[in-house]
Design an enzyme around this catalytic site. Structure first.
Site, PDB file in Angstrom:
ATOM      1  N   SER A  40       0.877  -1.185   0.000  1.00 44.93           N
ATOM      2  CA  SER A  40       0.000   0.000   0.000  1.00 44.93           C
ATOM      3  C   SER A  40       0.910   1.229   0.000  1.00 44.93           C
ATOM      4  O   SER A  40       1.068   1.923   0.989  1.00 44.93           O
ATOM      5  CB  SER A  40      -0.924  -0.004   1.215  1.00 44.93           C
ATOM      6  OG  SER A  40      -0.225   0.223   2.400  1.00 44.93           O
ATOM      7  N   HIS A 144      -3.407  -6.033   2.571  1.00 39.04           N
ATOM      8  CA  HIS A 144      -2.516  -7.072   3.116  1.00 39.04           C
ATOM      9  C   HIS A 144      -3.255  -8.379   3.402  1.00 39.04           C
ATOM     10  O   HIS A 144      -2.648  -9.369   3.794  1.00 39.04           O
ATOM     11  CB  HIS A 144      -1.844  -6.596   4.407  1.00 39.04           C
ATOM     12  CG  HIS A 144      -0.905  -5.446   4.184  1.00 39.04           C
ATOM     13  ND1 HIS A 144      -0.423  -4.667   5.204  1.00 39.04           N
ATOM     14  CD2 HIS A 144      -0.371  -4.941   3.042  1.00 39.04           C
ATOM     15  CE1 HIS A 144       0.370  -3.736   4.712  1.00 39.04           C
ATOM     16  NE2 HIS A 144       0.416  -3.869   3.404  1.00 39.04           N
ATOM     17  N   GLN A 152      -6.285  -1.700   7.392  1.00 42.92           N
ATOM     18  CA  GLN A 152      -5.132  -2.511   6.996  1.00 42.92           C
ATOM     19  C   GLN A 152      -4.427  -3.181   8.184  1.00 42.92           C
ATOM     20  O   GLN A 152      -3.928  -4.290   8.069  1.00 42.92           O
ATOM     21  CB  GLN A 152      -4.147  -1.628   6.230  1.00 42.92           C
ATOM     22  CG  GLN A 152      -2.972  -2.344   5.637  1.00 42.92           C
ATOM     23  CD  GLN A 152      -2.130  -1.398   4.796  1.00 42.92           C
ATOM     24  OE1 GLN A 152      -2.483  -1.070   3.674  1.00 42.92           O
ATOM     25  NE2 GLN A 152      -1.027  -0.942   5.344  1.00 42.92           N
ATOM     26  N   GLU A 153      -4.365  -2.464   9.319  1.00 44.76           N
ATOM     27  CA  GLU A 153      -3.635  -3.011  10.470  1.00 44.76           C
ATOM     28  C   GLU A 153      -4.376  -2.731  11.765  1.00 44.76           C
ATOM     29  O   GLU A 153      -4.797  -1.597  12.011  1.00 44.76           O
ATOM     30  CB  GLU A 153      -2.235  -2.372  10.560  1.00 44.76           C
ATOM     31  CG  GLU A 153      -1.404  -2.626   9.325  1.00 44.76           C
ATOM     32  CD  GLU A 153      -0.042  -1.924   9.357  1.00 44.76           C
ATOM     33  OE1 GLU A 153       0.391  -1.488  10.437  1.00 44.76           O
ATOM     34  OE2 GLU A 153       0.567  -1.819   8.280  1.00 44.76           O
ATOM     35  N   GLU A 189       1.589  -9.387   6.886  1.00 44.09           N
ATOM     36  CA  GLU A 189       2.517  -8.926   7.916  1.00 44.09           C
ATOM     37  C   GLU A 189       2.591  -9.853   9.121  1.00 44.09           C
ATOM     38  O   GLU A 189       3.000  -9.446  10.209  1.00 44.09           O
ATOM     39  CB  GLU A 189       2.150  -7.504   8.357  1.00 44.09           C
ATOM     40  CG  GLU A 189       2.408  -6.485   7.258  1.00 44.09           C
ATOM     41  CD  GLU A 189       2.480  -5.057   7.779  1.00 44.09           C
ATOM     42  OE1 GLU A 189       2.192  -4.818   8.971  1.00 44.09           O
ATOM     43  OE2 GLU A 189       2.841  -4.180   6.978  1.00 44.09           O
ATOM     44  N   ASP A 221      -3.948   1.165  11.543  1.00 47.48           N
ATOM     45  CA  ASP A 221      -3.545   1.829  10.299  1.00 47.48           C
ATOM     46  C   ASP A 221      -4.694   1.617   9.324  1.00 47.48           C
ATOM     47  O   ASP A 221      -4.913   0.493   8.852  1.00 47.48           O
ATOM     48  CB  ASP A 221      -2.239   1.228   9.764  1.00 47.48           C
ATOM     49  CG  ASP A 221      -1.811   1.895   8.455  1.00 47.48           C
ATOM     50  OD1 ASP A 221      -2.466   2.889   8.056  1.00 47.48           O
ATOM     51  OD2 ASP A 221      -0.829   1.429   7.845  1.00 47.48           O
ATOM     52  N   GLU A 262      -3.528   5.723  12.099  1.00 43.29           N
ATOM     53  CA  GLU A 262      -2.616   6.079  10.995  1.00 43.29           C
ATOM     54  C   GLU A 262      -3.399   6.245   9.695  1.00 43.29           C
ATOM     55  O   GLU A 262      -4.340   5.485   9.437  1.00 43.29           O
ATOM     56  CB  GLU A 262      -1.594   4.940  10.871  1.00 43.29           C
ATOM     57  CG  GLU A 262      -0.545   5.124   9.778  1.00 43.29           C
ATOM     58  CD  GLU A 262       0.411   3.925   9.754  1.00 43.29           C
ATOM     59  OE1 GLU A 262       0.683   3.339  10.818  1.00 43.29           O
ATOM     60  OE2 GLU A 262       0.876   3.573   8.655  1.00 43.29           O
ATOM     61  N   ASP A 289       1.487   8.390   7.150  1.00 41.89           N
ATOM     62  CA  ASP A 289       2.355   7.411   6.465  1.00 41.89           C
ATOM     63  C   ASP A 289       2.332   7.733   4.975  1.00 41.89           C
ATOM     64  O   ASP A 289       3.189   8.478   4.481  1.00 41.89           O
ATOM     65  CB  ASP A 289       1.893   5.979   6.765  1.00 41.89           C
ATOM     66  CG  ASP A 289       2.615   4.946   5.905  1.00 41.89           C
ATOM     67  OD1 ASP A 289       3.667   5.276   5.345  1.00 41.89           O
ATOM     68  OD2 ASP A 289       2.127   3.803   5.776  1.00 41.89           O
ATOM     69  N   LYS A 314       9.828   5.337   7.085  1.00 45.58           N
ATOM     70  CA  LYS A 314      10.223   4.121   6.365  1.00 45.58           C
ATOM     71  C   LYS A 314      11.340   4.520   5.413  1.00 45.58           C
ATOM     72  O   LYS A 314      11.069   5.200   4.405  1.00 45.58           O
ATOM     73  CB  LYS A 314       9.052   3.604   5.535  1.00 45.58           C
ATOM     74  CG  LYS A 314       7.824   3.119   6.316  1.00 45.58           C
ATOM     75  CD  LYS A 314       6.655   2.967   5.349  1.00 45.58           C
ATOM     76  CE  LYS A 314       5.509   2.167   5.907  1.00 45.58           C
ATOM     77  NZ  LYS A 314       4.301   2.262   5.035  1.00 45.58           N
ATOM     78  N   HIS A 342       8.854  -1.044   9.372  1.00 46.20           N
ATOM     79  CA  HIS A 342       9.175  -2.032   8.339  1.00 46.20           C
ATOM     80  C   HIS A 342       8.233  -1.814   7.145  1.00 46.20           C
ATOM     81  O   HIS A 342       7.441  -0.864   7.137  1.00 46.20           O
ATOM     82  CB  HIS A 342       8.963  -3.430   8.940  1.00 46.20           C
ATOM     83  CG  HIS A 342       7.507  -3.725   9.171  1.00 46.20           C
ATOM     84  ND1 HIS A 342       6.977  -4.976   9.195  1.00 46.20           N
ATOM     85  CD2 HIS A 342       6.451  -2.884   9.377  1.00 46.20           C
ATOM     86  CE1 HIS A 342       5.685  -4.919   9.393  1.00 46.20           C
ATOM     87  NE2 HIS A 342       5.337  -3.662   9.513  1.00 46.20           N
ATOM     88  N   ARG A 343       8.253  -2.746   6.151  1.00 50.78           N
ATOM     89  CA  ARG A 343       7.259  -2.744   5.071  1.00 50.78           C
ATOM     90  C   ARG A 343       6.540  -4.090   5.064  1.00 50.78           C
ATOM     91  O   ARG A 343       6.991  -5.052   5.685  1.00 50.78           O
ATOM     92  CB  ARG A 343       7.922  -2.523   3.694  1.00 50.78           C
ATOM     93  CG  ARG A 343       8.654  -1.227   3.492  1.00 50.78           C
ATOM     94  CD  ARG A 343       7.849   0.026   3.711  1.00 50.78           C
ATOM     95  NE  ARG A 343       6.634   0.189   2.974  1.00 50.78           N
ATOM     96  CZ  ARG A 343       6.399   1.138   2.068  1.00 50.78           C
ATOM     97  NH1 ARG A 343       7.352   2.003   1.748  1.00 50.78           N
ATOM     98  NH2 ARG A 343       5.213   1.263   1.483  1.00 50.78           N
ATOM     99  N   SER A 344       5.472  -4.153   4.285  1.00 53.84           N
ATOM    100  CA  SER A 344       4.700  -5.398   4.297  1.00 53.84           C
ATOM    101  C   SER A 344       5.427  -6.553   3.602  1.00 53.84           C
ATOM    102  O   SER A 344       5.184  -7.718   3.896  1.00 53.84           O
ATOM    103  CB  SER A 344       3.318  -5.188   3.689  1.00 53.84           C
ATOM    104  OG  SER A 344       3.420  -4.625   2.407  1.00 53.84           O
ATOM    105  N   LYS A 365       6.943  -0.184  14.245  1.00 53.85           N
ATOM    106  CA  LYS A 365       6.015  -1.148  13.658  1.00 53.85           C
ATOM    107  C   LYS A 365       6.850  -2.224  12.981  1.00 53.85           C
ATOM    108  O   LYS A 365       7.660  -1.911  12.104  1.00 53.85           O
ATOM    109  CB  LYS A 365       5.148  -0.476  12.579  1.00 53.85           C
ATOM    110  CG  LYS A 365       4.149   0.500  13.111  1.00 53.85           C
ATOM    111  CD  LYS A 365       2.954   0.772  12.197  1.00 53.85           C
ATOM    112  CE  LYS A 365       3.092   0.588  10.731  1.00 53.85           C
ATOM    113  NZ  LYS A 365       1.846   0.901   9.993  1.00 53.85           N
TER     114      LYS A 365
HETATM  115  P1  PGA Z   1       3.089  -1.255   3.159  1.00 51.29           P
HETATM  116  O1  PGA Z   1       2.200  -1.242   4.469  1.00 51.29           O
HETATM  117  O2  PGA Z   1       4.465  -1.657   3.527  1.00 51.29           O
HETATM  118  O3  PGA Z   1       2.375  -2.229   2.261  1.00 51.29           O
HETATM  119  O4  PGA Z   1       3.038   0.155   2.629  1.00 51.29           O
HETATM  120  C1  PGA Z   1       2.642  -0.735   5.692  1.00 51.29           C
HETATM  121  C2  PGA Z   1       1.914   0.497   6.112  1.00 51.29           C
HETATM  122  O5  PGA Z   1       1.031   1.009   5.378  1.00 51.29           O
HETATM  123  O6  PGA Z   1       2.196   1.042   7.179  1.00 51.29           O
HETATM  124 ZN    ZN Z   2       0.570   2.731   6.847  1.00 54.01          ZN
END
Ligand code: PGA
Ligand code: ZN
Length: 391
Positions: A40, A144, A152-153, A189, A221, A262, A289, A314, A342-344, A365
């Protein structure tokens, strides 16, 4: 320091996609770094090139330009890479190619000074190292997890010292697994990816867990850009206006122990971020983000307008360690919180942990506990805490 060799190759990430790993040598020293990849992604992120192309760029043009050249600091090298690329978003050589070199170089300089990586980051950034809170992603949704959950999270934030926090997170994660049942799939994740037909259900379950583990709170998130279609946010088959969505958040925050939201709105909805941040008035963190993309210019604008109260950092969103540090400095000097992430699509590289500890990030994260690459990062944090007691 004189760079003597550079070699890039491909390795699989946690999604099984290939990503870049680069190894650099100078004298007796050598260091490697690999780069994660988002799904994302924010519209304003530095450009990730196809892995084969990125590897070709490191082994070709970047190696040719760097080998045999003297650099007195990692900043000098990062500046050189930025100029060599010559574009505002690293689209020519690739943010993934450039960052793999930038992180490996940071490691080489730490080795040369014979200090831990987190300490080298802290010296470079002029920051006070400290342990971040764990933002553990226990339920995965959005892109994800095939949108089985709308956001998403769904994270548990654990406030204790990491050596205590990780066991708490592990117990809470196991408890969640019992509640959800053995057939619950996992998301990208390393968190559970259940399906519920109401927006509230995951929060009801997490609120029960928070009751049982008093050092925990809920963070989400939303990754709202992924839900935004034709000026509306699509959640569980219903289209919400911005005001309706803000109302949903107010309700959730009123009923559940949520401490952080987020990307609550689309990445280009600056005014909605500003209104929302003002309305929540510090009751929860509003984290940027996709909205800020680790870009010092976007962060400057966001903090000046009080559009957020925390910024996700990131390194691969911007492409060099130098600029990721600048992004941290802009955030912290405005009095806002840094959450390193981190990333997904991850690798076993734990640089982000040393970075988070070195810059004294408020949070980190690193995903759920059902994937070894995520767990290894939390474990690295415990190792750093131990190391910090002795140096
Ligand atoms: P991404 O997701 O690494 O797929 O961007 C992580 C986030 O959105 O925080
Ligand atoms: Zn995010």
């Amino acid at each position: 320091m004189k760079i003597e060799s550079i070699t890039a190759r491909s390795i699989p990430d946690t999604r099984g996609r290939l990503t870049i790993e680069t190894t650099l040598a100078a004298g007796d020293l050598s260091a490697s770094a690999s780069v994660p990849s988002g799904k994302s992604t924010g519209e304003h992120e530095a450009v990730e090139l196809d892995t084969v192309q990125a590897i070709e760029n490191v082994n070709g043009e970047i190696a040719k330009a760097l080998i045999g050249r003297e650099f007195s600091s990692p900043d000098e090298l990062d500046m050189f890479l930025i100029e060599l690329d010559g574009t505002p978003n690293k689209s020519r050589l690739g943010a993934n190619a450039i960052l793999s070199v930038s992180i490996a170089v940071q490691r080489l300089f730490a080795l040369q000074e014979n200090i831990p990586l987190w300490k080298a980051v802290a010296k470079r950034a002029g920051t006070t190292p400290s342990a971040p809170k764990l933002f553990v992603n226990v339920m995965n949704g959005g892109v994800h997890a095939g949108f089985k959950l709308p956001f998403q999270e769904y994270m548990l934030v654990v406030s204790s010292k990491t050596s205590d926090a990780l066991p708490i997170a592990q117990k809470a994660f196991a408890k969640l697994g019992e509640i959800l049942g053995p057939d619950t799939p996992m998301g990208d994740e390393g968190g559970y990816a259940p399906t519920f037909d109401t927006l509230e259900k995951p929060f009801e379950i997490l609120a029960e867990i928070v009751k049982e583990f008093p050092d925990t709170k809920i963070a989400i998130d939303v990754a709202a850009s992924q839900l935004y279609i034709d000026d509306k946010y699509n959640i569980l088959g219903k289209a919400y206006s911005t005001d309706e969505l803000a109302h949903v958040y107010a309700n959730l925050v009123g009923h559940f122990p949520i401490c952080s939201i987020e990307d609550p709105f689309d990445e280009n909805a600056k005014n909605d971020f500003i209104h929302f941040t003002s309305a929540v008035n510090g009751r929860v963190l509003v984290v940027g983000d996709d909205f800020t993309c680790t870009n010092p210019r976007l962060i400057d604008e966001a903090v000046k307008n009080n559009a957020v109260t925390a910024v996700l950092i990131k390194p691969n969103q911007i492409g060099t360690v130098m600029e990721a540090i600048e992004a941290v400095q802009k955030t912290q000097s405005a009095g806002f919180k840094v959450i390193a992430s981190h990333r997904s699509g991850e690798t076993a590289d734990t640089f982000i942990v040393d970075f988070a500890y070195g810059v004294g990030a408020y949070g980190i994260k690193s995903g759920g506990l059902g994937q070894k690459e995520r767990l290894e990062k939390y474990e690295r944090l415990i190792a750093i805490e131990r190391e910090a007691e002795t140096v």
